[in-house]
Scaffold this active site. Structure first.
Site, PDB file in Angstrom:
ATOM      1  N   ASP A   9      17.867  12.474 -56.979  1.00  0.00           N
ATOM      2  CA  ASP A   9      18.702  11.967 -55.889  1.00  0.00           C
ATOM      3  C   ASP A   9      19.385  10.659 -56.270  1.00  0.00           C
ATOM      4  O   ASP A   9      20.503  10.391 -55.853  1.00  0.00           O
ATOM      5  CB  ASP A   9      17.851  11.758 -54.628  1.00  0.00           C
ATOM      6  CG  ASP A   9      17.250  13.067 -54.175  1.00  0.00           C
ATOM      7  OD1 ASP A   9      18.019  14.012 -53.950  1.00  0.00           O
ATOM      8  OD2 ASP A   9      16.014  13.163 -54.094  1.00  0.00           O
ATOM      9  N   THR A  35      13.674  21.746 -58.446  1.00  0.00           N
ATOM     10  CA  THR A  35      14.091  22.250 -57.132  1.00  0.00           C
ATOM     11  C   THR A  35      15.404  21.585 -56.730  1.00  0.00           C
ATOM     12  O   THR A  35      15.581  20.385 -56.954  1.00  0.00           O
ATOM     13  CB  THR A  35      13.000  21.930 -56.079  1.00  0.00           C
ATOM     14  OG1 THR A  35      11.798  22.582 -56.485  1.00  0.00           O
ATOM     15  CG2 THR A  35      13.390  22.418 -54.697  1.00  0.00           C
ATOM     16  N   GLY A  36      16.294  22.372 -56.136  1.00  0.00           N
ATOM     17  CA  GLY A  36      17.572  21.809 -55.681  1.00  0.00           C
ATOM     18  C   GLY A  36      18.732  22.615 -56.235  1.00  0.00           C
ATOM     19  O   GLY A  36      18.530  23.565 -57.001  1.00  0.00           O
ATOM     20  N   SER A  37      19.943  22.228 -55.876  1.00  0.00           N
ATOM     21  CA  SER A  37      21.108  23.033 -56.271  1.00  0.00           C
ATOM     22  C   SER A  37      21.358  22.967 -57.781  1.00  0.00           C
ATOM     23  O   SER A  37      21.710  23.978 -58.400  1.00  0.00           O
ATOM     24  CB  SER A  37      22.348  22.594 -55.495  1.00  0.00           C
ATOM     25  OG  SER A  37      22.561  21.212 -55.643  1.00  0.00           O
ATOM     26  N   GLU A  52       6.806  18.289 -58.449  1.00  0.00           N
ATOM     27  CA  GLU A  52       7.838  17.801 -59.371  1.00  0.00           C
ATOM     28  C   GLU A  52       7.273  16.708 -60.280  1.00  0.00           C
ATOM     29  O   GLU A  52       7.534  16.696 -61.486  1.00  0.00           O
ATOM     30  CB  GLU A  52       9.040  17.270 -58.579  1.00  0.00           C
ATOM     31  CG  GLU A  52       9.808  18.384 -57.890  1.00  0.00           C
ATOM     32  CD  GLU A  52      10.975  17.902 -57.062  1.00  0.00           C
ATOM     33  OE1 GLU A  52      11.781  18.750 -56.662  1.00  0.00           O
ATOM     34  OE2 GLU A  52      11.084  16.696 -56.788  1.00  0.00           O
ATOM     35  N   ARG A  62      14.124  14.436 -51.920  1.00  0.00           N
ATOM     36  CA  ARG A  62      14.822  14.734 -50.664  1.00  0.00           C
ATOM     37  C   ARG A  62      14.448  16.141 -50.228  1.00  0.00           C
ATOM     38  O   ARG A  62      14.505  16.465 -49.051  1.00  0.00           O
ATOM     39  CB  ARG A  62      16.358  14.622 -50.809  1.00  0.00           C
ATOM     40  CG  ARG A  62      16.902  13.274 -51.173  1.00  0.00           C
ATOM     41  CD  ARG A  62      16.424  12.150 -50.287  1.00  0.00           C
ATOM     42  NE  ARG A  62      16.623  12.388 -48.863  1.00  0.00           N
ATOM     43  CZ  ARG A  62      15.902  11.806 -47.914  1.00  0.00           C
ATOM     44  NH1 ARG A  62      14.939  10.963 -48.216  1.00  0.00           N
ATOM     45  NH2 ARG A  62      16.140  12.059 -46.643  1.00  0.00           N
ATOM     46  N   GLY A  63      14.103  16.993 -51.216  1.00  0.00           N
ATOM     47  CA  GLY A  63      13.696  18.364 -50.874  1.00  0.00           C
ATOM     48  C   GLY A  63      12.192  18.465 -50.628  1.00  0.00           C
ATOM     49  O   GLY A  63      11.661  19.548 -50.521  1.00  0.00           O
ATOM     50  N   ASP A  92      14.977  19.166 -64.121  1.00  0.00           N
ATOM     51  CA  ASP A  92      15.105  18.998 -62.667  1.00  0.00           C
ATOM     52  C   ASP A  92      16.238  18.022 -62.353  1.00  0.00           C
ATOM     53  O   ASP A  92      16.647  17.227 -63.212  1.00  0.00           O
ATOM     54  CB  ASP A  92      13.774  18.471 -62.086  1.00  0.00           C
ATOM     55  CG  ASP A  92      13.666  18.688 -60.577  1.00  0.00           C
ATOM     56  OD1 ASP A  92      14.629  19.200 -59.959  1.00  0.00           O
ATOM     57  OD2 ASP A  92      12.618  18.341 -60.008  1.00  0.00           O
TER      58      ASP A  92
END
Ligand code: 5RP
EC number: 5.3.1.6
Length: 224
Positions: free
Chosen positions: A84, A25-27, A103, A96-97, A81
């Site tokens: 951070d 998950t994330g950009s 995860e 952070r998400g 993945d």
């Protein structure tokens, strides 16, 4: 191409036909999902995925990937993945998400866990830039917070600024964002947090990554 795209593309090259692939998950993970879908289409690969969040599930479906539930699987081939924070000994801070439960399950269930990041994520210690996210059962948050304070943590429940309330995870937990003294080693902290009743999961990922791909100005370095 930016650095997040560069590592995502490199990670996609590790995928082989018939693999079950975990999606982070994330950009950076989003770029990986796109790169994976492109490979599937161009090379006619058979790939099954499992997503670490609803956001990643929707993204994967929108680009034509097949998404299964983790409840249908006990092991996956590869998990990709972001992170951070990343230390020199390959410990990670994630969450952070706030999808860290899924995860960590996927990181543990994977035969190989590849972390994708740009150079900005490198730190000398876990907790250097961010507090440690600690997911707690809602009814246990006060008791868990007290136990965490007893091992030196300071912090509070994560707010949800967008909704003018508290952050609630996909599974109905609350998140405590806690800071610890720099002298407390992340491996020690990992063990201490694993032992606190009411803690569902926390963002320290110790000894889980198989490979870390770090991009700096378009060049990708691979750490094993
Ligand atoms: C979410 C995470 C993300 O992987 C982490 O926040 C990195 O995100 P990005 O790729 O957007 O920098 O741990 O829980």
């Amino acid at each position: 191409m930016n650095d997040k795209q560069a590592v995502a593309l490199e990670a996609a090259s590790y995928v082989k036909n018939d693999m079950i692939v975990g999606l982070g998950t994330g950009s950076t993970a989003n770029y990986f999902i796109e790169a994976l879908a492109t490979r599937q289409q161009q090379e006619n690969l058979r790939i099954t995925t499992v997503a670490s969040s609803n956001i990643s599930m929707i993204k994967a479906q929108s680009v034509g990937l097949t998404v299964l539930s983790l409840a249908q699987l006990s092991q996956i081939d590869l998990y990709v993945d972001g992170a951070d924070e990343i230390t020199a000994d390959n410990s990670l801070l994630k969450g952070r998400g706030y999808d860290l439960v899924m995860e960590k399950l996927l990181a543990k269930a994977a035969k190989e866990f590849i972390v994708v990041a740009d150079k900005s994520k490198l730190v000398s210690r876990i907790g250097e830039n961010y507090p440690i996210p600690i997911e707690v059962m809602p009814f246990a948050w006060q008791a868990a917070k007290r136990s965490i304070e007893a091992i030196g943590g300071t912090g509070d429940l994560r707010p949800n600024a967008a909704k003018d309330g508290l952050c609630i995870t996909s599974y109905g937990s609350l998140v405590l964002d806690m800071r610890f003294d720099a002298s407390l080693d992340s491996h020690q902290l990992n063990a201490l947090l694993n032992n606190i009743p009411g803690v569902v999961e926390h963002g320290i990922f110790a000894k889980l990554a198989s490979k870390i791909l770090i991009a700096d100005q378009g060049k990708v370095e691979t750490r094993a």
